[in-house]
Design an enzyme around this catalytic site. Structure first.
Site, mmCIF file in Angstrom:
data_model
loop_
_atom_site.group_PDB
_atom_site.id
_atom_site.type_symbol
_atom_site.label_atom_id
_atom_site.label_comp_id
_atom_site.label_asym_id
_atom_site.label_seq_id
_atom_site.Cartn_x
_atom_site.Cartn_y
_atom_site.Cartn_z
ATOM 1 N N LEU A 184 42.246 70.854 -28.516
ATOM 2 C CA LEU A 184 41.161 71.637 -29.113
ATOM 3 C C LEU A 184 41.388 73.134 -28.931
ATOM 4 C CD1 LEU A 184 38.049 69.543 -28.000
ATOM 5 C CD2 LEU A 184 39.484 69.290 -30.042
ATOM 6 N N HIS A 185 41.039 73.872 -29.983
ATOM 7 C CA HIS A 185 41.104 75.335 -29.933
ATOM 8 C C HIS A 185 39.794 75.881 -30.490
ATOM 9 C CE1 HIS A 185 41.887 74.876 -34.181
ATOM 10 N NE2 HIS A 185 42.974 74.154 -33.914
ATOM 11 N N GLU A 186 39.734 77.171 -30.611
ATOM 12 C CA GLU A 186 38.485 77.824 -31.023
ATOM 13 C C GLU A 186 38.022 77.341 -32.407
ATOM 14 O OE1 GLU A 186 35.230 79.713 -30.393
ATOM 15 O OE2 GLU A 186 36.704 79.445 -28.798
ATOM 16 N N GLY A 187 38.973 76.951 -33.263
ATOM 17 C CA GLY A 187 38.590 76.417 -34.580
ATOM 18 C C GLY A 187 37.744 75.155 -34.423
ATOM 19 N N HIS A 188 38.212 74.232 -33.563
ATOM 20 C CA HIS A 188 37.427 73.011 -33.315
ATOM 21 C C HIS A 188 36.078 73.361 -32.694
ATOM 22 C CE1 HIS A 188 41.662 71.311 -32.889
ATOM 23 N NE2 HIS A 188 41.155 70.552 -33.837
ATOM 24 N N GLN B 222 38.107 74.683 -42.960
ATOM 25 C CA GLN B 222 38.684 75.048 -44.253
ATOM 26 C C GLN B 222 40.207 75.202 -44.188
ATOM 27 O OE1 GLN B 222 37.175 78.446 -46.686
ATOM 28 N NE2 GLN B 222 39.337 78.506 -47.334
ATOM 29 N N ASP C 52 42.293 73.074 -43.335
ATOM 30 C CA ASP C 52 42.812 71.866 -43.994
ATOM 31 C C ASP C 52 42.006 71.660 -45.280
ATOM 32 O OD1 ASP C 52 44.797 70.912 -42.026
ATOM 33 O OD2 ASP C 52 43.049 70.892 -40.724
ATOM 34 N N VAL D 199 39.171 79.627 -38.417
ATOM 35 C CA VAL D 199 39.107 80.600 -37.317
ATOM 36 C C VAL D 199 40.528 81.124 -37.091
ATOM 37 C CG1 VAL D 199 38.535 80.941 -34.880
ATOM 38 C CG2 VAL D 199 37.125 79.440 -36.306
HETATM 39 O O1 PAF Z 1 42.090 67.357 -39.179
HETATM 40 C C1 PAF Z 1 42.388 66.523 -38.295
HETATM 41 O O2 PAF Z 1 42.519 66.838 -37.109
HETATM 42 C C2 PAF Z 1 42.621 65.074 -38.675
HETATM 43 O O3 PAF Z 1 43.251 64.974 -39.909
HETATM 44 C C3 PAF Z 1 41.338 64.227 -38.650
HETATM 45 C C4 PAF Z 1 40.333 64.694 -39.682
HETATM 46 C C5 PAF Z 1 40.713 64.272 -37.247
HETATM 47 C C6 PAF Z 1 41.688 62.764 -38.959
HETATM 48 O O4 PAF Z 1 42.568 62.233 -38.038
#
Ligand code: PAF
Length: 288
Positions: free
Chosen positions: A36-40, A152, A154, A180
């Site tokens: 996880l990073h700041e985007g998440h 966004q 992805d 982000v």
């Molecule tokens: O964007 C991601 O990290 C992955 O493609 C997701 C949406 C968690 C599905 O595995």
């Protein structure tokens, strides 16, 4: 800082979500593959602003990686992820399913999304969106959230998921939140962890080229071929870069445009050694 609760089996997850629902709580879902990073964390905060319970899923989904891709070396950093989520405050439940529970022996059903899944990532990574759509639908069904949050960065993935939700009548709202960036513009990505200090500097060319496209459009350039050519030259001035695609397209259909006459999506994918990076931004021609 208090780490959030973690569950790893579906029955426990369902029970926790059912009690939240019984208490009248709205449930948000942030699907992730961890690292996880700041985007998440921005997605988690977006969910917390609308939902009293946020389920963060952490699952490195094997079915969205092709042969020879980075499934085995994808960063798995659960301890650090839980610490990071601990900084976000309360109302978070983390679901870390086991691969055998997600894909038990005999698993044989897949979600195929049509044309928006075909170009760009779909072409460069055959089977990728089949794996993404399948795991995301499974996570939607497992969690039973009201709202799901995606980034966004992805962009095509978000479009594929929106299409699936609409076509298959999945009872969930999809929110797409802004990319982000690091202070120098690099889009945050778990895969940035693969970059050496030198490659990290070189990777800035993705954002620089998207900004060049924006500047060209603001200066009055409209021809997509000429804009793409300038971007190609900028990226290829770095001998280590291999371009997978540079696209200027309709943001809804992803069909390529010849002229930038309205809101257009610029998207690109570049390989830097064994690391593959993607980024995108909207181009908005100023009113004439
Ligand atoms: O964007 C991601 O990290 C992955 O493609 C997701 C949406 C968690 C599905 O595995």
């Amino acid at each position: 800082m208090q780490r959030p609760a973690v569950v790893s089996n579906l029955a426990e997850l369902r029970q926790a979500v059912a009690s939240a629902r019984a208490a009248g709580k709205r449930v948000g879902l942030v699907p992730t593959m961890g690292a996880l990073h700041e985007g998440h964390l921005s997605l988690v905060r977006a969910s917390q602003s609308e939902c009293s319970l946020t389920v963060v899923t952490i699952f490195v989904n094997p079915s969205q990686f092709g042969p020879g891709e980075d499934y085995d070396r994808y960063p798995r950093t659960l301890d650090a992820d839980l610490d990071a989520l601990g900084t976000c405050g309360g109302g978070i439940l983390v679901f870390v399913p086991r691969t055998e529970e997600v894909y038990p022996p005999g698993f044989a059903s897949w979600v195929e999304v049509g044309p928006v899944a075909e170009p760009w990532e779909g072409r460069c990574r055959p089977g990728h969106f089949r794996g993404v759509a399948t795991i995301v639908l499974k996570l939607f069904n497992m969690v039973g959230a009201d709202i799901a949050y995606f980034g966004q960065k992805d962009y095509q993935q978000a479009l594929v998921i929106r299409r699936m939700v609409e076509d298959l009548n999945v009872p969930i709202e999809v929110r797409v939140c802004p990319t982000v960036r690091e202070p120098d513009g690099l889009a945050m990505s778990s895969r940035n962890a693969y970059l050496s200090a030198e490659a990290r500097q070189q990777a800035l060319v993705l954002w620089k080229s998207l900004c060049l496209a924006d500047a060209m459009v603001c200066e009055g350039h409209r021809g997509a071929a000429a804009i793409r050519q300038r971007l190609r030259e900028l990226i290829q001035s770095n001998a280590d870069m291999r371009i997978d695609y540079i696209a200027l397209a309709d943001p809804e259909t992803l069909k390529p445009v010849e002229q930038v006459s309205g809101r257009t999506l610029a998207a690109l994918a570049v390989r830097l050694g064994s690391t593959r990076l993607i980024d995108n931004r909207f181009l908005e021609p100023p009113p004439s």
